[in-house]
Structures are given as structure tokens and as C-alpha cells.
Design an enzyme around this catalytic site. Structure first.
Site, PDB file in Angstrom:
ATOM      1  N   HIS A  88      31.212  18.543  -2.874  1.00 55.79           N
ATOM      2  CA  HIS A  88      30.384  17.968  -3.934  1.00 55.79           C
ATOM      3  C   HIS A  88      30.439  18.774  -5.230  1.00 55.79           C
ATOM      4  O   HIS A  88      30.664  18.242  -6.308  1.00 55.79           O
ATOM      5  CB  HIS A  88      28.926  17.853  -3.465  1.00 55.79           C
ATOM      6  CG  HIS A  88      28.012  17.333  -4.531  1.00 55.79           C
ATOM      7  ND1 HIS A  88      27.389  18.157  -5.443  1.00 55.79           N
ATOM      8  CD2 HIS A  88      27.628  16.064  -4.841  1.00 55.79           C
ATOM      9  CE1 HIS A  88      26.654  17.424  -6.265  1.00 55.79           C
ATOM     10  NE2 HIS A  88      26.783  16.149  -5.920  1.00 55.79           N
ATOM     11  N   HIS A 142      25.188   9.146   2.702  1.00 52.50           N
ATOM     12  CA  HIS A 142      25.455   9.996   1.542  1.00 52.50           C
ATOM     13  C   HIS A 142      26.045  11.344   1.962  1.00 52.50           C
ATOM     14  O   HIS A 142      25.396  12.106   2.682  1.00 52.50           O
ATOM     15  CB  HIS A 142      24.120  10.212   0.811  1.00 52.50           C
ATOM     16  CG  HIS A 142      24.220  11.022  -0.423  1.00 52.50           C
ATOM     17  ND1 HIS A 142      23.567  12.226  -0.572  1.00 52.50           N
ATOM     18  CD2 HIS A 142      24.878  10.804  -1.586  1.00 52.50           C
ATOM     19  CE1 HIS A 142      23.800  12.697  -1.772  1.00 52.50           C
ATOM     20  NE2 HIS A 142      24.600  11.863  -2.412  1.00 52.50           N
TER      21      HIS A 142
HETATM   22  O1  G3P Z   1      26.532   8.022  -4.321  1.00 55.35           O
HETATM   23  C1  G3P Z   1      25.911   8.465  -5.478  1.00 55.35           C
HETATM   24  C2  G3P Z   1      25.420   9.862  -5.374  1.00 55.35           C
HETATM   25  O2  G3P Z   1      26.183  10.565  -4.454  1.00 55.35           O
HETATM   26  C3  G3P Z   1      25.485  10.531  -6.701  1.00 55.35           C
HETATM   27  O3  G3P Z   1      24.940  11.795  -6.712  1.00 55.35           O
HETATM   28  O4  G3P Z   1      25.220  14.212  -7.000  1.00 55.35           O
HETATM   29  O5  G3P Z   1      24.945  13.277  -4.735  1.00 55.35           O
HETATM   30  O6  G3P Z   1      27.065  12.936  -5.974  1.00 55.35           O
HETATM   31  P1  G3P Z   1      25.570  13.098  -6.069  1.00 55.35           P
HETATM   32 CA    CA Z   2      28.198  11.697  -4.386  1.00 53.86          CA
END
Ligand code: G3P
Ligand code: CA
Length: 292
Positions: A90, A48
Site C-alpha cells: 500500500h 480491502h
Molecule cells: O479501494 C479504495 C481504497 O483502498 C482507497 O484507499 O488508501 O486504502 O488505498 P487506500
Molecule cells: Ca487501496
């Protein structure tokens, strides 16, 4: 005579084409590399924002580390700059993960208020640790070059039109090699129109209702990525019955990763890919234990 020759040539040409060119049915059956990975019969470990506990999220060092630990996919987020370049970050503001306040003054500075050139000097690493000082915000283009050398990119679009992402992937010949995901299901439907064969992930959160499951259909997604603490056995079963792969985000508790694997979840999106990989999660384990 010349006309007869031309007619003969076109008949032979048509015959050859039917022998060589794949029919639309063949094309539909043939899976892209990304579709094959997504539908593989094993649990995928997905880093992630890169290896984001080891290096600053959504930067090239985080992506390289995620590749090095053997992540099946490496997730990133992107937002468009003022001049329409997909930039990997992000938030839609620069404050949390760069020194933008120091450089530009003010606060809550939108990514979309600056051109790529204006954003180039920003430091996107020092907030995480002094040894990452000088790390830059990468473009989607640069990030793809690093990740695709050893893994598969899970591209999460935060802001920007489908055509720009599609064109970038097409120009890099990567349409069959990556997965594109978004919370915005209109974006996914647009992307699916442009490139029906590309592997897509429909992201969602909160309660997983039947109405939401039904609504995924129009996105053309293969995968549904859901908030991990909203997933239970019934929800996973319903998604599987509807024909989707299920990925859980964001899972940093190893016990929970194990539980989700037992439910039959197909992908674990995590900030700690090395540790989750070490669990060696597998569907067969549960089946074997039941058989004993
Ligand atoms: O991969 C899904 C996840 O990344 C969604 O949440 O806020 O970390 O982009 P976020
Ligand atoms: Ca994400």
C-alpha cells in the site's frame, strides 16, 4: 484463370468474414466478465487489501482468505520497484508493513529504491502476527494468480505507468477479468486509451462536487469509488444519474454498510468481508419493506 480463382476466393473470404466477425457495434455491446460483474444488479462485497483483519494486508494469505470467505472482488495496491516490477504494497515506503529497517537500516525506505531481488528477503507478515512470519511481499503477477482462482481482482495502482499494468494483464489474458482503479485520473485516462473495454474505477475523497462528477467522464470509468463518509443520498443519486456504479470505501461499521446499501450504493469495500457478506445486503430488501 488463376487470377479469377483468387478474386473468387477473396470475395468468398470477405463474405465469410462479415458472417463470422463481430461488428464494432457488437463488440461495444458485448460485456467483459468484469464489466458484467461490476454492473450486476446486486451489492458487491469487496475485500480491502485482502482479508486484512485476518491476515497481513496485501499478502497472499490475506488474498486467499478473502477468496475463501466469498468476496466478490479482492482489492490490492501496487507500487513499482526500482526495476519497474509492480509489487503489491500500500505505502510507497517499506517501513510500516515489512522489516525493511532491520534489513536495510535507516527509515522511510522507498519501495522504488530497491530492485525486486533486493526486496525478496523482506518479511511482510511478522508485524501482523508471529504466525505470519516469513510471508513475502507478493508481485502483482503472483497476486493475480491467487485471487483469480476464486474471485476478481480490484487492482489499485498507487505508482507506475499504465503500459506496464496493461502489458502484464494482456500477457496473462486477464484484461477482461479484473477491475483497475486509481486516485490518479490521468493514469485511468491513459489506461482507457490503451484498453477501452477494461473495467475502471475512479477513486476520490472529500466533498463529492458536481465538478468532480463531471471530471470522471474523461477517465472512461464504469465505477466511482468514494470515501464512504462523504457519500449521501444526493451524491449517490447524482453519480447514478451520470451513469456510474458507486462503491464506498472503507466500510467496517455494519450499520453504516446497511445505510449505504439503502442509499443504493453498488459495492462495499471493507476490511471485514465475511461480516459484511453475512449482512446479505440487497436492494430488494428496502423495496420489499416499503411495499409492506
Ligand atoms: O479501494 C479504495 C481504497 O483502498 C482507497 O484507499 O488508501 O486504502 O488505498 P487506500
Ligand atoms: Ca487501496
Amino acid at each position: 484463370m488463376a487470377r479469377q480463382f483468387l478474386v473468387r476466393c477473396s470475395v468468398v473470404g470477405a463474405l465469410l468474414l462479415t458472417l463470422v466477425a463481430p461488428s464494432p457495434a457488437d463488440e461495444a455491446i458485448k460485456k467483459s466478465a468484469a464489466q458484467a460483474l461490476v454492473t450486476a444488479d446486486r451489492i458487491l462485497v469487496i475485500a480491502h487489501r485482502g482479508d486484512s483483519k485476518v491476515a497481513p494486508e496485501n499478502t497472499l494469505p490475506a488474498f486467499q482468505s478473502a477468496v475463501d470467505v466469498g468476496s466478490d472482488l479482492v482489492e490490492l495496491d501496487y507500487v513499482h520497484t526500482k526495476d519497474g516490477v509492480p509489487l503489491v504494497i500500500h505505502d510507497d515506503t517499506l517501513d510500516r508493513t515489512t522489516n525493511a529497517r532491520q534489513i536495510f537500516g535507516g527509515e522511510k525506505i522507498p519501495v522504488a529504491s530497491k530492485t525486486l531481488q533486493e526486496l525478496a528477503p523482506l518479511d511482510a507478515g511478522e508485524w501482523f502476527g508471529k504466525n505470519f512470519r516469513g510471508t513475502r511481499l507478493p508481485t502483482l503477477d503472483q497476486s493475480l494468480d491467487v485471487i483469480q482462482r476464486g474471485s476478481v481482482t480490484l487492482i489499485e495502482r498507487k505508482k507506475g505507468d499504465a503500459k506496464t499494468c496493461y502489458e502484464l494483464l494482456r500477457s496473462k489474458d486477464l484484461l477482461d477479468e479484473v477491475v483497475v482503479q486509481a486516485f490518479d485520473w490521468d493514469f485511468l485516462a491513459d489506461f482507457h486509451q490503451l484498453a477501452p473495454h477494461v473495467a475502471l474505477g475512479a477513486l476520490g475523497h472529500d466533498e463529492l462536487t458536481d465538478a468532480k462528477i463531471a471530471a470522471v467522464k474523461r477517465t472512461g470509468a464504469t465505477v466511482v469509488g468514494w470515501q464512504q463518509d462523504q457519500l449521501d443520498q444526493a451524491g449517490v443519486n447524482k453519480l447514478h444519474d451520470a451513469g456510474y456504479r458507486v462503491w464506498a470505501w472503507t466500510v467496517d461499521n455494519l450499520g453504516r454498510a446497511d445505510e449505504l446499501a439503502d442509499m443504493g450504493v453498488n459495492g462495499i469495500i471493507t476490511n471485514i468481508p465475511k461480516q459484511v457478506k453475512a449482512l446479505d445486503l440487497a436492494y430488494e430488501k428496502k423495496a420489499a419493506a416499503v411495499a409492506e
